[in-house]
Write a protein that holds these residues in place. Sequence first.
Motif, PDB file in Angstrom:
ATOM      1  N   VAL A 138       0.001   0.669  14.027  1.00  0.00           N
ATOM      2  CA  VAL A 138       0.921  -0.490  13.906  1.00  0.00           C
ATOM      3  C   VAL A 138       1.325   0.376  12.291  1.00  0.00           C
ATOM      4  O   VAL A 138       0.932   1.072  11.254  1.00  0.00           O
ATOM      5  N   ALA A 139       2.956   0.003  12.040  1.00  0.00           N
ATOM      6  CA  ALA A 139       3.555   0.341  11.314  1.00  0.00           C
ATOM      7  C   ALA A 139       4.239  -0.258  11.056  1.00  0.00           C
ATOM      8  O   ALA A 139       4.547  -1.578  11.291  1.00  0.00           O
ATOM      9  N   GLY A 140       4.754  -0.675   9.347  1.00  0.00           N
ATOM     10  CA  GLY A 140       5.142  -1.316   8.620  1.00  0.00           C
ATOM     11  C   GLY A 140       6.144  -1.122   7.771  1.00  0.00           C
ATOM     12  O   GLY A 140       5.526   0.172   6.914  1.00  0.00           O
ATOM     13  N   GLU A 141       6.289  -2.246   6.961  1.00  0.00           N
ATOM     14  CA  GLU A 141       6.639  -2.092   4.828  1.00  0.00           C
ATOM     15  C   GLU A 141       5.928  -1.330   4.687  1.00  0.00           C
ATOM     16  O   GLU A 141       6.000  -0.897   3.487  1.00  0.00           O
ATOM     17  N   PHE A 142       4.400  -1.870   5.131  1.00  0.00           N
ATOM     18  CA  PHE A 142       3.249  -1.564   4.057  1.00  0.00           C
ATOM     19  C   PHE A 142       2.830  -0.615   4.344  1.00  0.00           C
ATOM     20  O   PHE A 142       2.136   0.100   3.389  1.00  0.00           O
ATOM     21  N   THR A 143       3.333   0.533   5.411  1.00  0.00           N
ATOM     22  CA  THR A 143       3.707   1.703   5.124  1.00  0.00           C
ATOM     23  C   THR A 143       4.676   2.620   5.257  1.00  0.00           C
ATOM     24  O   THR A 143       4.189   3.639   5.650  1.00  0.00           O
ATOM     25  N   PHE A 144       5.487   2.475   4.401  1.00  0.00           N
ATOM     26  CA  PHE A 144       6.895   2.632   5.118  1.00  0.00           C
ATOM     27  C   PHE A 144       7.192   3.455   6.043  1.00  0.00           C
ATOM     28  O   PHE A 144       7.281   4.796   6.314  1.00  0.00           O
ATOM     29  N   TRP A 145       6.931   2.456   7.315  1.00  0.00           N
ATOM     30  CA  TRP A 145       7.647   3.025   8.976  1.00  0.00           C
ATOM     31  C   TRP A 145       5.912   4.276   9.124  1.00  0.00           C
ATOM     32  O   TRP A 145       6.928   4.574   9.600  1.00  0.00           O
ATOM     33  N   MET A 205       0.726  -1.304   0.513  1.00  0.00           N
ATOM     34  CA  MET A 205       0.379  -0.276   0.251  1.00  0.00           C
ATOM     35  C   MET A 205       0.908   1.271   0.254  1.00  0.00           C
ATOM     36  O   MET A 205       1.902   1.432   0.570  1.00  0.00           O
ATOM     37  N   ALA A 206       0.231   2.130  -0.799  1.00  0.00           N
ATOM     38  CA  ALA A 206       1.538   3.117  -1.302  1.00  0.00           C
ATOM     39  C   ALA A 206       1.240   4.139  -0.763  1.00  0.00           C
ATOM     40  O   ALA A 206       0.279   4.225  -0.163  1.00  0.00           O
ATOM     41  N   LEU A 207       1.924   5.355   0.748  1.00  0.00           N
ATOM     42  CA  LEU A 207       1.298   6.677   0.791  1.00  0.00           C
ATOM     43  C   LEU A 207       2.694   7.538   0.226  1.00  0.00           C
ATOM     44  O   LEU A 207       3.806   7.895   0.860  1.00  0.00           O
ATOM     45  N   ARG A 208       1.813   8.085  -0.284  1.00  0.00           N
ATOM     46  CA  ARG A 208       2.564   9.061  -1.137  1.00  0.00           C
ATOM     47  C   ARG A 208       1.564  10.779  -1.219  1.00  0.00           C
ATOM     48  O   ARG A 208       0.469  10.214  -1.581  1.00  0.00           O
ATOM     49  N   ASP A 209       2.063  11.661  -0.889  1.00  0.00           N
ATOM     50  CA  ASP A 209       1.513  12.781  -1.598  1.00  0.00           C
ATOM     51  C   ASP A 209       1.195  13.104  -2.738  1.00  0.00           C
ATOM     52  O   ASP A 209       2.209  13.189  -3.641  1.00  0.00           O
ATOM     53  N   THR A 210       0.270  13.730  -2.813  1.00  0.00           N
ATOM     54  CA  THR A 210      -0.153  13.677  -4.567  1.00  0.00           C
ATOM     55  C   THR A 210      -0.871  14.734  -4.179  1.00  0.00           C
ATOM     56  O   THR A 210      -1.581  15.535  -3.872  1.00  0.00           O
ATOM     57  N   SER A 211      -1.252  15.418  -5.908  1.00  0.00           N
ATOM     58  CA  SER A 211      -2.267  17.335  -5.984  1.00  0.00           C
ATOM     59  C   SER A 211      -3.387  16.354  -7.179  1.00  0.00           C
ATOM     60  O   SER A 211      -4.006  17.643  -7.323  1.00  0.00           O
ATOM     61  N   LEU A 212      -2.879  15.362  -7.725  1.00  0.00           N
ATOM     62  CA  LEU A 212      -3.752  15.328  -8.934  1.00  0.00           C
ATOM     63  C   LEU A 212      -5.003  14.762  -8.190  1.00  0.00           C
ATOM     64  O   LEU A 212      -5.918  14.522  -7.614  1.00  0.00           O
ATOM     65  N   PRO A 213      -5.524  15.334  -9.649  1.00  0.00           N
ATOM     66  CA  PRO A 213      -7.432  15.473  -9.229  1.00  0.00           C
ATOM     67  C   PRO A 213      -8.222  14.162  -9.272  1.00  0.00           C
ATOM     68  O   PRO A 213      -7.584  12.678  -9.270  1.00  0.00           O
ATOM     69  N   GLU A 214      -9.073  13.761  -8.475  1.00  0.00           N
ATOM     70  CA  GLU A 214      -9.959  13.230  -8.158  1.00  0.00           C
ATOM     71  C   GLU A 214     -10.386  12.137  -9.065  1.00  0.00           C
ATOM     72  O   GLU A 214     -10.644  13.105  -9.974  1.00  0.00           O
ATOM     73  N   PRO A 215     -10.937  10.749  -9.123  1.00  0.00           N
ATOM     74  CA  PRO A 215     -10.764  10.407  -9.737  1.00  0.00           C
ATOM     75  C   PRO A 215     -12.440  10.543 -10.363  1.00  0.00           C
ATOM     76  O   PRO A 215     -12.965  10.912  -9.387  1.00  0.00           O
ATOM     77  N   SER A 216     -12.978  10.492 -12.048  1.00  0.00           N
ATOM     78  CA  SER A 216     -14.647  11.520 -12.118  1.00  0.00           C
ATOM     79  C   SER A 216     -15.513   9.894 -12.271  1.00  0.00           C
ATOM     80  O   SER A 216     -14.996   9.377 -12.307  1.00  0.00           O
ATOM     81  N   GLY A 217     -16.604  10.428 -12.525  1.00  0.00           N
ATOM     82  CA  GLY A 217     -17.193   9.499 -13.238  1.00  0.00           C
ATOM     83  C   GLY A 217     -17.848   8.328 -11.819  1.00  0.00           C
ATOM     84  O   GLY A 217     -18.433   7.328 -11.858  1.00  0.00           O
ATOM     85  N   VAL A 218     -17.668   8.986 -10.559  1.00  0.00           N
ATOM     86  CA  VAL A 218     -18.202   8.026  -9.606  1.00  0.00           C
ATOM     87  C   VAL A 218     -19.100   8.734  -8.915  1.00  0.00           C
ATOM     88  O   VAL A 218     -18.632   9.888  -7.807  1.00  0.00           O
TER      89      VAL A 218
END
Length: 735
Positions: free
Chosen positions: A165-172, A1-14
């Motif tokens: 809980v922190a782990g490799e799956f949360t980039f600690w 599971m990636a934890l990345r900051d991003t400013s991309l727009p939210e997906p549309s059509g939902v």
Amino acid sequence: MALRDTSLPEPSGVARCAPAPPLDPADRGRLLAGAHHDPHALLGAHPVAGGIVFRALRPFARAVCVVTDGERMRLASEGDGLFSGLLPLDTIPDYTLVVSYADGEQEVHDPYRFLPALGDTDLHLIREGRHEQLWKALGAEPMTHEGVTGTRFTVWAPNAQGVRVAGEFTFWDGQAFPMRSLGASGVWELFLPGIGEGTRYKFEITSRHGGRFLKADPMARRAEVPPDTASIVTSSRYEWGDHDWMAHRGDTPVHVAPFSVYEVHLPSWRPGLTYRQLADELPSYVRDLGFTHVELMPVAQHPFSGSWGYQVTGFYAPTSRLGTPDDFKYLVDALHRAGIGVIMDWVPAHFPKDDWALARFDGDPLYEPGDDRRAEHPDWGTYEFDFGRVEVRNFLVANAVYWCEEFHIDGLRVDAVASMLYLDYSRDSGQWSPNVFGGREDLDAVAFLQEMNATVYRRAPGVVTIAEESTAWDGVTRPTDSGGLGFGLKWNMGWMHDSLGYISHEPVHRKYHHNEMTFSMVYAYSENYVLPISHDEVVHGKQALVSKMPGDWWQQRANHRAYLGFMWAHPGKQLLFMGQEFAQGAEWSESHGPDWWLLDPAYGAEADHRGVRDLVRDLNTAYRATPALWQRDTDPGGFRWVIGDAAEDNVFAFLRFDAAGSPLLAVSNLSPVVRDDYRLTVPDGLPLWQECLNTDAARYGGGDIVRRDPVKAEDGALRLTLPPLATVWLVPVPG
């Protein structure tokens, strides 16, 4: 599971959910700070006026959608990684979350829709300090919960404001997965769907003082290879093959059975070998030499190799340096299938101060006492356990049970018992406080040791506990119901100190120290003893056993052999550290282990070192075949001095008797001269005696002053030629 900051727009059509009622600002602040005791009350799905509110905490996600009945509904961003929305439903539906990041999306189960995966009975036993299988309640447990596969994380941290809980799956980073407090038990819990074996994790703790830090799991059953310190989710799939051993290991009580121990430091016995590779070599070697048991120096996870395992940070995890927990089970299994019992050094007296481990675990003293005078171990720069706290005692008692039940360990040698028993151990006046009766005894430690022993003996039939205890504490091996500590055996440190002191003197001076070899019989039956020549006696300038001996190389080896012959005949069980079985001259070093090259025929070592090893093999063979040497180790009637006062001669002679009264005569001449026509009284009615072992035999490297024919008793005595610096065993000729 990636934890990345991003400013991309939210997906549309939902389709978008209706706005949810806002969180209370105080709750929101504590949740985002990792200091909320009940994140499940804020996250997940909850009925409110107008429907069901869904709220998720997914830091750095670009969007979160709820999926129910195949339809996606987008949650609104509340900022700071919080997403929420209201659906006009009467009841909480089955649902999943679709979480979108810059590099893709994942459909996941919401951890905050699950009920606690730990039962009330477990919590009750934990709070009382009576959970004898604590490892099944705390730690990381892969499981299927409410039909979903994942891992239940639980940890005891009663002083924490919050745990995540922190782990490799949360980039600690623990932001996404706060745990809930399960009330007065002090336990925090979270079930994480989709997390499985092999996952690396830690607990991110927010202390009541506001500090935040990562801690390895105290109950982790697997850990990273040092210097890495994370815990690893694991589950055993090992299928044991030692069923016959386990069914019959307790048939004969250890006190009336042969018990000859080879002490091993696994990482250095054959440096570079894994548990499974050791399983191909160690059992056959030990079996060939005739030892009944191996004793493994601590195998629990420890960060510093130079501690030899005595500074433990992972009490429930075999050291990962040599393989996985199942690999260690494979080694134990192989030893059992070779007919060899497995004793493990266990270290409940103290633990290191590493900031990622047990020390100040939840920001306050927890496993250690709150009083700094009691917490600090003055000798080792470590913390002592708080034996007065029921949860800490439970942690340790369950740990003893864990090794016996999960790894089929046959015995626990408990390290540094004396340091636990006395409040003033290594402390000056003013550095300790007396107990409630004004004494120096640590009553909490006494209660802990009694509880541990009673619990292990009840739950693991056939297991023996052994105390390394160097004082005159009364009743170390007395049963707990009679007020004793309840150990099965105790290391005889007095015998070890006195006998090594005697044998290290030049023979001309030994007559002045004669009582150092006889004094042990004054107290030999006060406890059930093991005679230890352990790793502690062959390091730090103390010299290897053969190098303690006086004289030239021939005399050193002769003394070494004679001493072992005396030791194997003396009442008590035997323990010998690796390398001493072939008279290694150098001290042991954990960096390279025994000097195996000394046994190489190309070195010409047959008489020097291979001969000593052959003697140890023959000692064990004769020992196991002669009940007089072990059947009455704890019975004063099983021993009789023949000559105990021949100080001028440096001679010791005594009889051992088995349960039927059959004797063995052991004679040690620890002078460098042959003693001819030496008279020794023997029991009546036994006219002929035969040497069954002579440490001066040529095949051991001796001068070969041996008697191959039986010797006849005359007037109730034998007249023997005693070889120099040698021990001779004789038994009656049958019939």
